[in-house]
Every structure is written in structure tokens, then in C-alpha cells.
Motif scaffolding. Structure first.
Motif, PDB file in Angstrom:
ATOM      1  N   ASN A  29      17.119  21.402 -27.125  1.00  0.00           N
ATOM      2  CA  ASN A  29      16.599  20.420 -28.072  1.00  0.00           C
ATOM      3  C   ASN A  29      15.217  20.773 -28.796  1.00  0.00           C
ATOM      4  N   SER A  30      14.618  21.515 -27.861  1.00  0.00           N
ATOM      5  CA  SER A  30      13.118  21.797 -28.339  1.00  0.00           C
ATOM      6  C   SER A  30      12.782  23.135 -27.378  1.00  0.00           C
ATOM      7  N   ILE A  39      24.617  23.553 -27.243  1.00  0.00           N
ATOM      8  CA  ILE A  39      23.236  22.866 -27.264  1.00  0.00           C
ATOM      9  C   ILE A  39      23.232  21.705 -26.139  1.00  0.00           C
ATOM     10  N   ASN A  40      23.016  22.048 -24.776  1.00  0.00           N
ATOM     11  CA  ASN A  40      22.764  21.080 -23.936  1.00  0.00           C
ATOM     12  C   ASN A  40      21.480  20.324 -24.035  1.00  0.00           C
ATOM     13  N   TYR A  41      21.234  18.915 -24.152  1.00  0.00           N
ATOM     14  CA  TYR A  41      20.106  17.993 -24.387  1.00  0.00           C
ATOM     15  C   TYR A  41      20.147  16.750 -23.559  1.00  0.00           C
ATOM     16  N   THR A  98      26.979  20.220 -29.567  1.00  0.00           N
ATOM     17  CA  THR A  98      26.282  19.514 -28.731  1.00  0.00           C
ATOM     18  C   THR A  98      26.640  19.038 -27.501  1.00  0.00           C
ATOM     19  N   ALA A 151      19.466  17.224 -31.779  1.00  0.00           N
ATOM     20  CA  ALA A 151      20.274  18.240 -31.095  1.00  0.00           C
ATOM     21  C   ALA A 151      21.352  18.269 -32.125  1.00  0.00           C
ATOM     22  N   ASN A 152      21.963  17.275 -33.030  1.00  0.00           N
ATOM     23  CA  ASN A 152      22.952  17.628 -33.846  1.00  0.00           C
ATOM     24  C   ASN A 152      22.436  18.712 -35.232  1.00  0.00           C
ATOM     25  N   LYS A 155      15.494  25.763 -27.338  1.00  0.00           N
ATOM     26  CA  LYS A 155      15.803  25.752 -28.953  1.00  0.00           C
ATOM     27  C   LYS A 155      15.901  27.084 -29.474  1.00  0.00           C
ATOM     28  N   LYS A 211      25.531  16.184 -24.301  1.00  0.00           N
ATOM     29  CA  LYS A 211      24.168  15.297 -23.596  1.00  0.00           C
ATOM     30  C   LYS A 211      24.574  15.372 -22.189  1.00  0.00           C
ATOM     31  N   ASP A 239      19.534  12.710 -29.946  1.00  0.00           N
ATOM     32  CA  ASP A 239      20.806  12.882 -30.508  1.00  0.00           C
ATOM     33  C   ASP A 239      20.578  13.518 -31.736  1.00  0.00           C
TER      34      ASP A 239
END
Ligand code: BGC
Length: 268
Positions: A16-17, A36-38, A62, A45-46, A21, A64, A42
Motif C-alpha cells: 500500500n505504499s 495487495i497485502n497491507y 486486497t 489499498a482498495n 506499491k 489485510k 483500507d
């Protein structure tokens, strides 16, 4: 568009960053479906997932999960298997810093960094190897049974005062990666690391967001530029592709020459 990873499924942790990312975007651009694991954020990520799928026409979902918690990691791999049918590429990217002078470092700072940066890579890699073995060879998409890419750091070899926990975690990633690589090479699973130098991301903002800091940083980088997250994303795609089919157990330094002892350009 050159879609070297078409038909493959890539799980990127901490996507997510920053570097994660960019790796997720480059995997999508190369034709892979992306997970996309984060852990927090939320909405971001979405948004990354929907942007990747609309721009590149791949599936992006995604998930979490705290990569340092065993049951969460096994749950994540179960979900990936049920939603995408399996996994071909794991990018172990999730990582953090909790910097402190050594004699003030708390056990909590030590444990947090080791848990996320090292234990997280162990847990995710173990589940990936299990999944690769279960699903078997997919000769139509890759010559390898599976690929694992560990995001390490130049600090897997460069000692780093004030960051003993972080440097120890990355030194650990190096030997974890090489030991797994040796063990699973006969199965045709490739395991490698990318070792970034200073890349423009939130983790090291203090090192680049003022002219004075940037100036000090440039003394450590022979190429005289800070790295961008895409510099890492592009190498990750290459490592995951069959172009790197004979590469395993390698630490690939992507650092503008940081490892070249730049102090010796004028001294010694
Ligand atoms: C660290 C950054 C640092 C870079 C070069 C990375 O692994 O996360 O904070 O700027 O190494 O020292």
C-alpha cells in the motif's frame, strides 16, 4: 505492451505504499494478477487495486494481514488460492524501521522489527513453497514452479549505527533467502533478494525531504540520484520472469552504487 508475467499471480506484501506499491504496479503492468497485502489504510489499498486492474486489465485484490502472525498468513494464502486459483510469485516486501541508539533500544523495538522484517518473510515464504508444491508446474506460464523475491536492503551487508535491529533483520533475510534457495532449487523454485539503497519512500523521508539531508545522502550515492520505487519494481518483474530463469540465491543490489565505498573515491 510487453506482458512477461501474463497469466501469473503475484502476492506483494506491504503493497500500500513505497516500494511494495511500485512492485504491485509493475507486476500488473507485466500482466500478472496482483494481491495487495497491507496492514493499515483500507482506502488506499482498495484504490491501488482498482487502479491496477483498470489500467492493466488484470485482477487485483486486497488482503489485510499482519505478516508476522502465523494464522493470518496461512489465512491469506488460503484466500489467494480460493480467489485466484493459486500463486506464482511472492514478493516479501513488508518491512519497517524502529530506529534507536543501541543502548536505548527497547526489546519492543527489537522484536517488532525482527517479527515483521524477518519472521514475516519466513512465514510468507513457507506458505508460498507449500502452495507451489501443491499446485504443481504450470509450464504454459513459467519455467519455474514458483518465484520468491525478498526485499532486503544494502544493510544486509552495510552495518548501520542507530539501526542495529533493522540491519540484523536484513542480514537475517540474506541467509534465510540463500538457505531457502539452496533447499528448493531442485524443485525449480527460484528465491532471490533485491537489496535497495536509498529509495524515495516514506520510510526514509528524513534522508531526502530537505536540501541539506539530500546533500548528505548524495555523498553516499555514486550515481548522485536518489532511487525511485519504480527502479525496484522493474527489477522485481525481471527477477520474476523467465528472463531470470537461471538466477537463484542472488542478492541483487539496486542502489546507485552505494555499496562501492564512495568515501574511497577521494580517500584511502
Ligand atoms: C532503509 C532506508 C535507507 C536505505 C539506505 C534502506 O534499507 O530502509 O531508510 O535510506 O536503506 O541507507
Amino acid at each position: 505492451m510487453d506482458q512477461k508475467l501474463k497469466g501469473q499471480r503475484a502476492l506483494v506484501t506491504g503493497a500500500n505504499s513505497g516500494i511494495g506499491k511500485a512492485v504491485a504496479y509493475e507486476m500488473g503492468r507485466a500482466g500478472a494478477d496482483v494481491v495487495i497485502n497491507y496492514l493499515s489504510g483500507d482506502d488506499i489499498a482498495n484504490q491501488i487495486a482498482s487502479d491496477i486492474s483498470s489500467r492493466f486489465g488484470v485482477r487485483a485484490i486486497t488482503h489485510k494481514t499482519d505478516v508476522s502472525i502465523e494464522t493470518e498468513v496461512t489465512g491469506m494464502f488460503r484466500r489467494v488460492e480460493s480467489e485466484l486459483g493459486g500463486i506464482d510469485i511472492l514478493v516479501n516486501n513488508a518491512g519497517l524501521q524502529k530506529d534507536s541508539p543501541f543502548d536505548e533500544m527497547t526489546l519492543a523495538q527489537w522484536n517488532t522489527v525482527i517479527s515483521v522484517n524477518l519472521t514475516g518473510q519466513f512465514l510468507c515464504s513457507r506458505e508460498a513453497v507449500r502452495a507451489f508444491k501443491r499446485q504443481g508446474m504450470r509450464a504454459d506460464v513459467s519455467r519455474a514452479l514458483g518465484k520468491i523475491i525478498c526485499i532486503s536492503s544494502v544493510h544486509e551487508v552495510i552495518p548501520w549505527a542507530g539501526h542495529a535491529n533493522y540491519a540484523a533483520s536484513k542480514g537475517g533475510v540474506m541467509m534465510l533467502m540463500k538457505s531457502i534457495a539452496q533447499e528448493v532449487a531442485p524443485l525449480r523454485i527460484r528465491v532471490n533478494s533485491i537489496c535497495p539503497g536509498a529509495i524515495r519512500t516514506p520510510i526514509n523521508k528524513d534522508a531526502w525531504d530537505t536540501p541539506q539531508a539530500l546533500d548528505a545522502l548524495m555523498r553516499l550515492i555514486p550515481e548522485k540520484r536518489i532511487g525511485e520505487p519504480e527502479d525496484i519494481g522493474k527489477v522485481a518483474v525481471w527477477l520474476a520472469s523467465d528472463d531470470a530463469d537461471y538466477v537463484t540465491g542472488a542478492s541483487i543490489f539496486v542502489d546507485g552504487g552505494m555499496l562501492l565505498y564512495p568515501g574511497f573515491a577521494t580517500g584511502g
